[in-house]
Design a protein around this motif. Structure first.
Motif, PDB file in Angstrom:
ATOM      1  N   THR A 149      -0.619   0.629   7.872  1.00  0.00           N
ATOM      2  CA  THR A 149       0.945   0.828   7.995  1.00  0.00           C
ATOM      3  C   THR A 149       1.555  -0.335   7.209  1.00  0.00           C
ATOM      4  O   THR A 149       2.654  -0.461   6.837  1.00  0.00           O
ATOM      5  N   GLU A 150       0.767  -1.694   7.200  1.00  0.00           N
ATOM      6  CA  GLU A 150       1.571  -2.923   6.521  1.00  0.00           C
ATOM      7  C   GLU A 150       1.308  -3.009   4.981  1.00  0.00           C
ATOM      8  O   GLU A 150       2.214  -3.898   4.571  1.00  0.00           O
ATOM      9  N   LEU A 151       0.956  -2.097   4.413  1.00  0.00           N
ATOM     10  CA  LEU A 151       0.760  -1.901   2.996  1.00  0.00           C
ATOM     11  C   LEU A 151       1.786  -1.344   2.397  1.00  0.00           C
ATOM     12  O   LEU A 151       2.284  -0.326   2.905  1.00  0.00           O
ATOM     13  N   SER A 152       2.302  -1.685   1.146  1.00  0.00           N
ATOM     14  CA  SER A 152       3.358  -1.300   0.491  1.00  0.00           C
ATOM     15  C   SER A 152       2.819   0.015  -0.251  1.00  0.00           C
ATOM     16  O   SER A 152       1.590   0.272  -0.480  1.00  0.00           O
ATOM     17  N   PRO A 153       3.489   0.917  -0.788  1.00  0.00           N
ATOM     18  CA  PRO A 153       2.955   2.323  -1.612  1.00  0.00           C
ATOM     19  C   PRO A 153       1.952   1.834  -2.645  1.00  0.00           C
ATOM     20  O   PRO A 153       1.162   2.240  -3.075  1.00  0.00           O
ATOM     21  N   THR A 154       2.539   0.712  -3.234  1.00  0.00           N
ATOM     22  CA  THR A 154       1.917   0.156  -4.484  1.00  0.00           C
ATOM     23  C   THR A 154       0.613  -0.317  -4.186  1.00  0.00           C
ATOM     24  O   THR A 154      -0.335  -0.037  -4.831  1.00  0.00           O
ATOM     25  N   ALA A 200      -3.283   0.958  -5.198  1.00  0.00           N
ATOM     26  CA  ALA A 200      -4.170   0.290  -5.909  1.00  0.00           C
ATOM     27  C   ALA A 200      -5.405   0.384  -4.975  1.00  0.00           C
ATOM     28  O   ALA A 200      -6.701   0.572  -5.855  1.00  0.00           O
ATOM     29  N   ILE A 201      -5.181   0.587  -3.694  1.00  0.00           N
ATOM     30  CA  ILE A 201      -6.767   0.658  -2.918  1.00  0.00           C
ATOM     31  C   ILE A 201      -7.106   1.887  -3.105  1.00  0.00           C
ATOM     32  O   ILE A 201      -8.541   2.109  -3.316  1.00  0.00           O
ATOM     33  N   SER A 202      -6.440   3.081  -3.203  1.00  0.00           N
ATOM     34  CA  SER A 202      -6.837   4.220  -3.716  1.00  0.00           C
ATOM     35  C   SER A 202      -7.694   4.107  -5.040  1.00  0.00           C
ATOM     36  O   SER A 202      -8.601   5.082  -5.142  1.00  0.00           O
ATOM     37  N   VAL A 203      -6.800   3.569  -6.313  1.00  0.00           N
ATOM     38  CA  VAL A 203      -7.647   3.687  -7.300  1.00  0.00           C
ATOM     39  C   VAL A 203      -9.001   2.884  -7.273  1.00  0.00           C
ATOM     40  O   VAL A 203      -9.910   3.410  -7.842  1.00  0.00           O
ATOM     41  N   LEU A 204      -8.943   1.955  -6.428  1.00  0.00           N
ATOM     42  CA  LEU A 204     -10.296   1.123  -6.413  1.00  0.00           C
ATOM     43  C   LEU A 204     -11.415   1.643  -5.725  1.00  0.00           C
ATOM     44  O   LEU A 204     -12.755   1.945  -6.096  1.00  0.00           O
ATOM     45  N   ILE A 255     -12.799  -2.137   0.862  1.00  0.00           N
ATOM     46  CA  ILE A 255     -11.656  -1.306   0.611  1.00  0.00           C
ATOM     47  C   ILE A 255     -11.645  -0.476   2.127  1.00  0.00           C
ATOM     48  O   ILE A 255     -10.487  -0.458   2.487  1.00  0.00           O
ATOM     49  N   GLY A 256     -12.664  -0.075   2.607  1.00  0.00           N
ATOM     50  CA  GLY A 256     -12.493   0.730   3.774  1.00  0.00           C
ATOM     51  C   GLY A 256     -11.706  -0.291   4.992  1.00  0.00           C
ATOM     52  O   GLY A 256     -10.824   0.100   5.679  1.00  0.00           O
TER      53      GLY A 256
END
Length: 192
Positions: free
Chosen positions: A167-172, A176-180, A158-159
């Motif tokens: 910056t390449e990731l979408s808000p979704t 999802a990574i934050s929830v994980l 995850i890190g």
């Protein structure tokens, strides 16, 4: 399902149960032998002397014999009772001690301490249960360690996702990574 199930196999631990039954039987035999020897010792001389006299008193002999039987049986009961108490105390200690040890071990494992070691004295009963308990705790410890390694690897991955693709990731995907990451943190709290 029938709640009044009957035990079909009476001899579960044949060696222990056999020794216990033989001990109880030996105690009964010892009690009877003690009673018989005491009665013989108390009445043997008197009955022999009275049988040789010309005026044998049957009433006196029956009174003497009744009192001798009563005293003999009381002494035999007290002797056998004392031996029985000692024997049962010794035998029950070989069971109660390990049961107390398992009770404390179960409390420790319930608190999450999987580093407990099961040691019983050599002559204690329940050695097979101690071995099974040790195997169970070792398996639980291995599963815990494996789970901790997986959580550490997941946290590391995850890190990496956050660092490499910030910056390449979408808000979704960020969400999802934050929830994980939060789930990994919660799981790590459970492990402690």
């Amino acid at each position: 399902m029938n709640n009044t199930s009957q035990r079909r196999q009476v001899f579960i631990k044949k060696d222990f149960q056999g020794r216990f039954i033989l001990g109880a039987f030996a105690l009964i035999l010892l009690s009877g032998l003690c009673s018989a020897l005491l009665i013989y010792w108390m009445t043997g001389g008197d009955l022999q002397a009275q049988s040789q006299s010309a005026h044998a008193s049957i009433v006196n002999a029956s009174e003497r014999l009744g009192i001798s039987i009563l005293i003999g049986n009381l002494v035999a009961i007290l002797a056998a009772g004392g031996i029985a108490v000692g024997t049962v105390l010794y035998a029950s200690h070989k069971i109660a001690g390990p049961l107390y040890r398992f009770e404390t071990l179960c409390q420790e494992v319930g608190k999450g301490n999987l580093d407990t070691v099961t040691h019983l004295r050599e002559n204690d009963q329940l050695q097979d249960l101690a071995q099974s308990f040790s195997t169970m705790v070792a398996n639980l410890r291995n599963r815990r360690d494996h789970r901790q390694r997986l959580l550490a690897e997941l946290d590391q991955q995850i890190g990496r996702c956050l660092i490499n693709s910030g910056t390449e990731l979408s808000p979704t995907q960020h969400e999802a990574i934050s929830v994980l990451a939060n789930l990994v943190a919660e799981l790590e709290k459970l492990e402690k």
